[in-house]
Write an enzyme that holds these catalytic residues in place. Structure first.
Site, PDB file in Angstrom:
ATOM      1  N   TRP A  61      -3.674 -27.020   0.059  1.00 33.60           N
ATOM      2  CA  TRP A  61      -3.317 -25.449   0.030  1.00 33.60           C
ATOM      3  C   TRP A  61      -3.687 -25.020  -1.055  1.00 33.60           C
ATOM      4  O   TRP A  61      -4.697 -25.506  -1.712  1.00 33.60           O
ATOM      5  CB  TRP A  61      -1.663 -25.916  -0.203  1.00 33.60           C
ATOM      6  CG  TRP A  61      -0.976 -26.615  -1.380  1.00 33.60           C
ATOM      7  CD1 TRP A  61      -1.941 -27.471  -2.259  1.00 33.60           C
ATOM      8  CD2 TRP A  61      -0.059 -26.527  -2.011  1.00 33.60           C
ATOM      9  NE1 TRP A  61      -1.153 -28.040  -3.278  1.00 33.60           N
ATOM     10  CE2 TRP A  61       0.243 -27.350  -3.204  1.00 33.60           C
ATOM     11  CE3 TRP A  61       1.296 -26.040  -1.638  1.00 33.60           C
ATOM     12  CZ2 TRP A  61       1.312 -27.442  -4.129  1.00 33.60           C
ATOM     13  CZ3 TRP A  61       2.382 -26.189  -2.517  1.00 33.60           C
ATOM     14  CH2 TRP A  61       2.267 -27.023  -3.811  1.00 33.60           C
ATOM     15  N   ASN A  62      -3.389 -23.623  -0.673  1.00 35.56           N
ATOM     16  CA  ASN A  62      -4.195 -22.505  -1.532  1.00 35.56           C
ATOM     17  C   ASN A  62      -3.153 -21.488  -2.046  1.00 35.56           C
ATOM     18  O   ASN A  62      -1.815 -21.299  -1.547  1.00 35.56           O
ATOM     19  CB  ASN A  62      -5.020 -21.745  -0.839  1.00 35.56           C
ATOM     20  CG  ASN A  62      -6.101 -22.382  -0.069  1.00 35.56           C
ATOM     21  OD1 ASN A  62      -7.054 -23.153  -0.665  1.00 35.56           O
ATOM     22  ND2 ASN A  62      -6.077 -22.572   1.233  1.00 35.56           N
ATOM     23  N   HIS A  69      -2.186  -3.636   0.996  1.00 33.87           N
ATOM     24  CA  HIS A  69      -2.941  -2.824   1.969  1.00 33.87           C
ATOM     25  C   HIS A  69      -4.270  -3.486   2.507  1.00 33.87           C
ATOM     26  O   HIS A  69      -5.019  -2.770   2.377  1.00 33.87           O
ATOM     27  CB  HIS A  69      -2.896  -1.410   1.795  1.00 33.87           C
ATOM     28  CG  HIS A  69      -1.461  -1.061   1.516  1.00 33.87           C
ATOM     29  ND1 HIS A  69      -0.956   0.214   2.424  1.00 33.87           N
ATOM     30  CD2 HIS A  69      -0.377  -1.013   0.365  1.00 33.87           C
ATOM     31  CE1 HIS A  69       0.561   0.371   2.074  1.00 33.87           C
ATOM     32  NE2 HIS A  69       0.865  -0.417   0.866  1.00 33.87           N
ATOM     33  N   HIS A  73      -2.610  -4.211   8.271  1.00 29.24           N
ATOM     34  CA  HIS A  73      -1.342  -4.217   7.552  1.00 29.24           C
ATOM     35  C   HIS A  73      -0.505  -3.026   8.108  1.00 29.24           C
ATOM     36  O   HIS A  73      -0.793  -2.160   8.794  1.00 29.24           O
ATOM     37  CB  HIS A  73      -1.913  -4.190   6.002  1.00 29.24           C
ATOM     38  CG  HIS A  73      -2.101  -2.666   5.665  1.00 29.24           C
ATOM     39  ND1 HIS A  73      -3.567  -2.366   5.718  1.00 29.24           N
ATOM     40  CD2 HIS A  73      -1.428  -1.814   5.509  1.00 29.24           C
ATOM     41  CE1 HIS A  73      -3.822  -1.236   5.264  1.00 29.24           C
ATOM     42  NE2 HIS A  73      -2.604  -0.547   5.136  1.00 29.24           N
ATOM     43  N   HIS A  79       5.669   3.724   0.705  1.00 32.15           N
ATOM     44  CA  HIS A  79       4.383   4.004   0.357  1.00 32.15           C
ATOM     45  C   HIS A  79       3.713   5.437  -0.248  1.00 32.15           C
ATOM     46  O   HIS A  79       3.053   5.530  -1.050  1.00 32.15           O
ATOM     47  CB  HIS A  79       3.423   3.638   1.515  1.00 32.15           C
ATOM     48  CG  HIS A  79       2.123   3.359   1.171  1.00 32.15           C
ATOM     49  ND1 HIS A  79       1.308   2.970  -0.104  1.00 32.15           N
ATOM     50  CD2 HIS A  79       0.750   3.734   1.973  1.00 32.15           C
ATOM     51  CE1 HIS A  79       0.078   3.230  -0.107  1.00 32.15           C
ATOM     52  NE2 HIS A  79      -0.176   3.827   1.472  1.00 32.15           N
ATOM     53  N   HIS A 207      -0.249   9.818   6.473  1.00 25.70           N
ATOM     54  CA  HIS A 207       0.756   9.326   5.481  1.00 25.70           C
ATOM     55  C   HIS A 207       2.091  10.073   5.363  1.00 25.70           C
ATOM     56  O   HIS A 207       3.033   9.895   4.841  1.00 25.70           O
ATOM     57  CB  HIS A 207      -0.187   8.753   4.262  1.00 25.70           C
ATOM     58  CG  HIS A 207      -0.941   7.493   4.419  1.00 25.70           C
ATOM     59  ND1 HIS A 207      -2.170   7.808   4.844  1.00 25.70           N
ATOM     60  CD2 HIS A 207      -0.824   6.254   4.007  1.00 25.70           C
ATOM     61  CE1 HIS A 207      -2.719   6.496   4.851  1.00 25.70           C
ATOM     62  NE2 HIS A 207      -1.803   5.669   4.575  1.00 25.70           N
TER      63      HIS A 207
END
Ligand code: MN
Length: 261
Positions: A61-62, A69, A73, A79, A207
């Protein structure tokens, strides 16, 4: 047959196919680079905890670390300052994460002009041919930019005047936010706005207007060429990061394949 059992049998016989629109997440995944003095996002990094060794004999595992972002994504309304305390990514209703998708193909235009901008007239002409943008669905903006995602340099396509990647005009972004029936816009580039959108008025209109209207963004999509202009069903699955402004997301599409595979 019920809707779900009909879907399952269509998946089993290949008449509905699942297409992965997600870029693999790795340390080489391109990320946005902002000029000084702005803060920077982290690239994706894996740190091994154990790999069947003395740190954990039976398991691998990590830990990972990255910006919200990064790669394919989801942009949540909060945001952007224009959303005035809009939804964070954990607050997005699940019903808004599943919906129809329209794919608008401007690969040729973007190949000739990396600063190509989608205009309202382009969408109107597209609708004359393919019908209206889907109510409660997504506009997926295909530009061919997914072919560059192996290289940060080619993906950002920056020179001394800044990045040059296709996007959406100010008027069109405003129209998509305020007039169009969609829940969001998905793109193949590093962000929903054009590379040169820092110099637009307002800056970063996609945005600014879309997130300001409580709508969403999806970035760095791939495999849009495998989707029809209309009729695909999109599933966007960001992590429900509490307070998060966005999240890496797995994005899948159901596509009809008449006659099956
Ligand atoms: Mn983003």
């Amino acid at each position: 047959m019920t809707g779900l059992s009909s879907l399952l049998s269509s998946l089993a016989d290949g008449s509905v196919e699942v297409i992965d629109l997600t870029a693999p997440l790795q340390s080489s995944t391109p990320i946005l680079m902002l000029p000084e003095p702005f803060g920077q996002t982290w690239p994706f990094e894996l740190e091994e905890i154990s790999r069947y060794d003395e740190r954990g004999p039976g398991w691998y595992w990590n830990n990972f670390r990255t910006g919200e972002h990064t790669g394919t994504h989801f942009d949540a309304p909060v945001h952007w300052a224009t959303s005035h305390g809009g939804e964070d990514v954990s607050q997005v209703a699940p019903s808004r994460l599943v919906g129809p998708a329209a794919v608008l193909d401007f690969v040729e235009q973007a190949a000739h002009d990396p600063d190509f901008l989608l205009e309202i007239d382009h969408i109107t002409a597209w609708q004359d041919e393919h019908g209206p943008l889907p109510d409660g669905g997504w506009l997926l903006y295909r530009t061919g930019w997914d072919a560059r995602s192996h290289s940060q340099e080619e993906f950002l396509n920056a020179n001394e005047t800044g990045p040059h990647t296709p996007g959406i005009s100010v008027e069109c972004a405003r129209w998509l936010a305020e007039e169009a029936p969609i829940v969001g816009v998905g793109v193949e580039t590093v962000g929903t706005d054009a590379g040169s959108a820092h110099s637009f008025e307002p800056a970063f209109p996609c945005h600014s207007f879309l997130l300001g209207a409580g709508k969403y963004g999806l970035t760095q999509l791939r495999n849009l060429a495998q989707l029809p202009a209309q009729g695909a069903v999109l599933i966007a699955a960001p992590l429900p990061i509490v307070g998060g402004s966005g999240s890496p997301a797995r994005v899948l599409a159901f596509v009809e394949r008449p006659g099956g595979a």
